[in-house]
Design an enzyme around this catalytic site. Structure first.
Site, mmCIF file in Angstrom:
data_model
loop_
_atom_site.group_PDB
_atom_site.id
_atom_site.type_symbol
_atom_site.label_atom_id
_atom_site.label_comp_id
_atom_site.label_asym_id
_atom_site.label_seq_id
_atom_site.Cartn_x
_atom_site.Cartn_y
_atom_site.Cartn_z
ATOM 1 N N SER A 1 -22.680 22.210 -26.683
ATOM 2 C CA SER A 1 -22.527 21.063 -25.793
ATOM 3 C C SER A 1 -21.318 21.183 -24.866
ATOM 4 C CB SER A 1 -22.419 19.771 -26.610
ATOM 5 O OG SER A 1 -21.247 19.781 -27.393
ATOM 6 N N LYS B 1 -18.927 10.592 -27.062
ATOM 7 C CA LYS B 1 -18.119 11.452 -26.199
ATOM 8 C C LYS B 1 -17.556 10.670 -25.012
ATOM 9 C CE LYS B 1 -20.480 15.719 -27.502
ATOM 10 N NZ LYS B 1 -21.400 16.795 -27.099
#
Length: 790
Positions: free
Chosen positions: A655, A698
């Site tokens: 990611s 996030k």
């Protein structure tokens, strides 16, 4: 294409209204919600007949698997027939093998009650018959003839003895012949004083007489046996006459059921063969030592306990087929036990101490078992498979099953099984069993997978709202307001990880309702409002956020270096997720790249230090491929280093590959990147930004870092466009986005991200990359020439 997202994109409005509430709070709060696939599988598995068509239900933790499956199975069981009662009775031929009798539901207790009445008759009333004058008269008449014959035989023996000069005397050794002199018995001294001829003559006469006496005694014993048999026949006739009526009634009422006639015939025979025990029931015990009296009473109780019924499974009053959920599936709890008790210093048992286990209690219905707990008890697992495969249950003690039994115990007749077994467990355990247990797939042929989310339709919202409302009512937690339900549905969308979906992790949602109820009561509120649900969610995070807060403190005091302003070349803010049990947090991580001439290519420091996982390493290789493509296929005469700064743990996942690629491009092209923007996403070799997990955490993680450093109004996060549907940010983050104090952008390609963070068009950056690669290649060639000249 780059798009700045609005509040509706990052936190869509999700509302519940009064029309979504159920018409009644009655119902099962644990019913399956949104599990169409699992319901079809369960419906088929519970209905189909055939060997091995049992069901295994798999699903992750936190969705309330066992409770939901139990609810569904109970509902299905109501439409089934009530199974028969299971009884164990004394085996009059082999006491250690109790007989099995199966009767219609509810008849077991009736049969037991009638046998109890018969036992009371045998133990209390029948003994009085043998004390009556009529019985005494008949028994005297029966033996009088034999008594006279015995007396005649005795008198004949005495007469013969006197004729031969002897008399009969009773001694410790029995009847003895004593010679007579002048009509009087001779003493031993007198006999010894006789001459040898006289003694020999007496001995000869004695031996002849003894032979005749032996023959007479044999005749006497035969007469005595006849007398005893005559009395025994009389006793059997008396018993038969008095119990014929009750037994006839039982034969008529229960004789059509297997095993009943055989049991009643054996009972009758047993009673007739133990008349002496019946006669002694009412003995007063005079002149009998106390210890012997106790032993006699114990023997009598043991005898009369035969005439009872052990209703091992009583299905009277059942509404449909039984559903047994055994949460501690040990061998004994599943198979059953043969209990023992201490009597006079010894362990004893009988058929009344046979106790049914879960398998037998579920016979004719459904047995629901938690798979993980079942596998922790291997003997229980093997016994379950053996019973299912054989189609019958053999109740025996574990020690006997293992060949370790040192004392004799009961082994009841095997019970035919018609039990549908439903195992509930994690997918991982199911896969292990399918791989390593060859019998699993043949005995559990129907699979039902529980999902963790469902489509977000009005119908499904109503089902979810109804389940939560019923749960709150059933647990007496409190009434949920429409606003509170709206917050819960919003949380369900976030938990599902997609706008068009709702989480059906019912256990998690129910826990939130419980906590919200607690905060409502703490506030003295009669209803659970939105703020109570939000408080519950905030408190759940706070309880697990210690490490997150410590990391934020380290960032705030400069121990962990994260820039949220200005621009830097070869440096980007990536984002990772830190799991903490049920809660996860986002953490910004500085990613840096350095570039110089060389032939090593892109070197991942995480991989070199064995801190990079295989998926992360794959992402770095993809980055190298894209960089080569960006350089128009030129040889990459570079030596580049990529690293996660201040990272001391394993790095896994791809990611951060988009952030790594931007840091590398920035270093090669000498194009500074904005540090007030963090970026997340994976990338392929064609430069497409790909979706990642944990996008909400996030974004919120970088927002928290910017907040403690004071929001500038320019800060934000870049995410792949395919992740927009996964956004359901916290309210404070969504409010900051709405006010323009924080930003979230979606990008589709690497080019979109480069243009946003480098604030240059991709064409210019590409030209700078090509130019720098040419410079590095030229430097390598020059270095090679110098070495050649040297």
């Amino acid at each position: 294409m780059t798009r700045e997202l609005k509040r509706q994109d990052v936190r869509p409005d999700v509302r519940a209204d009064e029309a979504m509430r159920p018409s009644s709070e009655e119902g099962d709060a644990h019913a399956l919600v949104g599990q169409t696939r699992a319901e079809r599988a369960l419906s088929f598995g519970l209905s189909v007949d055939g060997h091995g068509f049992n069901v295994f239900v798999s699903g992750p933790a936190g969705i309330g698997k066992l409770e939901q499956v139990e609810s569904y199975v109970r509902e299905a069981a109501r439409a089934r027939e009530v199974p028969q009662d299971t009884l164990f009775v004394h085996n009059h031929e082999e006491a250690y093998r109790p007989r099995l009798i199966v009767l219609p539901a509810g008849r077991g207790r009736d049969f037991s009650r009638e046998i109890d009445d018969l036992r009371r008759f045998l133990s209390e009333e029948l003994p009085r018959v043998f004390e009556s004058d009529e019985y005494s008269q008949r028994s005297n008449e029966a033996v009088q003839q034999f008594k006279r014959q015995g007396e005649d035989a005795g008198e004949k023996i005495q007469a013969k003895a006197r004729e031969r000069g002897f008399t009969m005397q009773q001694t410790l050794m029995g009847m003895a012949l004593v010679p007579l002199r002048d009509g009087k018995p001779m003493s031993n001294e007198e006999i010894e004083a006789l001459s040898e001829e006289e003694q020999a003559e007496i001995q000869e006469r004695k031996e002849q007489l003894e032979q005749e006496i032996v023959a007479t005694q044999k005749q006497y014993r035969k007469i005595n046996r006849k007398a005893q048999n005559k009395l025994a026949d009389l006793d059997r006739q008396v018993v038969a006459r008095h119990i014929e009526g009750p037994l006839s009634d039982l034969h008529e009422e229960y004789g059509d059921y297997d095993g009943v006639n055989e049991y009643l015939d054996g009972l009758k025979e047993d009673v007739q063969n133990n008349v002496e025990t019946l006669k002694g029931r009412n003995a007063d015990g005079q002149n009998v030592p106390p210890q012997l009296q106790q032993q006699m009473r114990a023997q009598q109780e043991a005898f009369f306990s035969r005439f009872s019924v052990n209703v091992a499974v009583d299905n009277a009053g059942c509404d449909g087929a039984p559903v047994i959920v055994e949460r501690n599936p040990t061998y004994s709890n599943l198979v059953g036990t043969v209990e023992k008790e201490m009597q006079m210093g010894a362990l004893t048992t009988d058929f009344t101490m046979v106790k049914a286990g879960a398998i037998l209690r579920a016979n004719g219905g459904f047995l629901v078992l938690p798979l993980r707990d079942l596998l922790r008890n291997p003997y229980g697992w093997e016994a379950l498979k053996r019973s299912i495969d054989a189609g019958q249950l053999q109740i025996e003690e574990l020690q006997e099953q293992l060949g370790l039994m040192s004392i004799k115990s009961l082994k009841p007749q095997a019970v035919p099984l018609h039990t549908k077994v439903v195992l509930v467990g994690d997918p991982f355990l199911v896969q292990l069993l399918q791989t390593y247990d060859p019998g699993f797939s043949t005995l559990f042929k129907v699979r039902a997978d529980l999902d963790t989310r469902m489509d977000d339709s009005r119908e499904h919202r109503m089902a979810l709202v109804g389940s939560l409302v019923r749960f709150a009512a059933e647990e007496h937690i409190g009434e949920l307001s429409d606003e509170a339900l709206s917050v819960l549905i919003t949380h369900a969308v976030r938990e599902a990880g997609r706008h068009e979906r709702l989480s059906i992790r019912m256990q998690t949602l129910q826990d939130v309702v419980r906590e919200a109820g607690f905060w409502a009561r703490s506030d003295g509120s009669e209803r659970i409002e939105a703020e109570h649900v939000e408080r519950a969610l905030d408190e759940r995070i706070y309880r697990s956020a210690l490490i997150r807060d410590r990391i934020l403190e380290l960032i705030e005091d400069g121990t962990i270096l994260i820039d949220t302003r200005e621009k830097r070349a070869g440096q980007a803010n990536g984002l990772s997720v830190l799991p903490q049990g049920e809660i996860s947090f986002g953490r910004p991580m500085r990613i840096t790249a350095s570039v110089g001439p060389g032939k090593e290519g892109v070197v991942d420091i995480e991989r070199q230090t064995e801190l990079g996982g295989p998926i992360h390493n794959k992402g770095v290789m993809i980055i190298t491929g894209y960089l080569s493509r960006l350089a128009s296929g030129r040889p990459l005469g570079i030596s580049a280093r990529l690293v996660f700064e201040q990272s001391y743990a394993q790095v896994e996942g791809d990611s951060a590959s988009l952030a790594e690629l931007l840091a590398l491009i920035s270093a090669v092209a000498d194009a500074p990147l904005r540090q007030d923007i963090a970026i997340t996403g994976s990338v392929n070799q064609h430069g497409d930004a790909q979706a990642i997990g944990g996008v909400n955490e996030k974004v919120e993680g970088f927002y928290d870092v910017c907040r403690i450093a004071e929001l500038s109004g320019t800060q934000g996060v870049v995410i792949p466009a395919s992740n927009v549907r996964n956004l359901m940010l916290r309210q404070d983050v969504a409010a900051a986005v709405d006010d323009g104090r924080f930003h979230v952008w979606s990008v589709e390609t690497v080019a979109d991200a480069v243009e946003l963070l480098a604030e240059r068009d991709m064409e210019t950056v590409t030209r700078d990359v090509v130019g720098r690669v040419d410079e590095l290649n030229e430097a390598i060639r020059g270095l090679g020439s110098e070495r050649a000249e040297t």
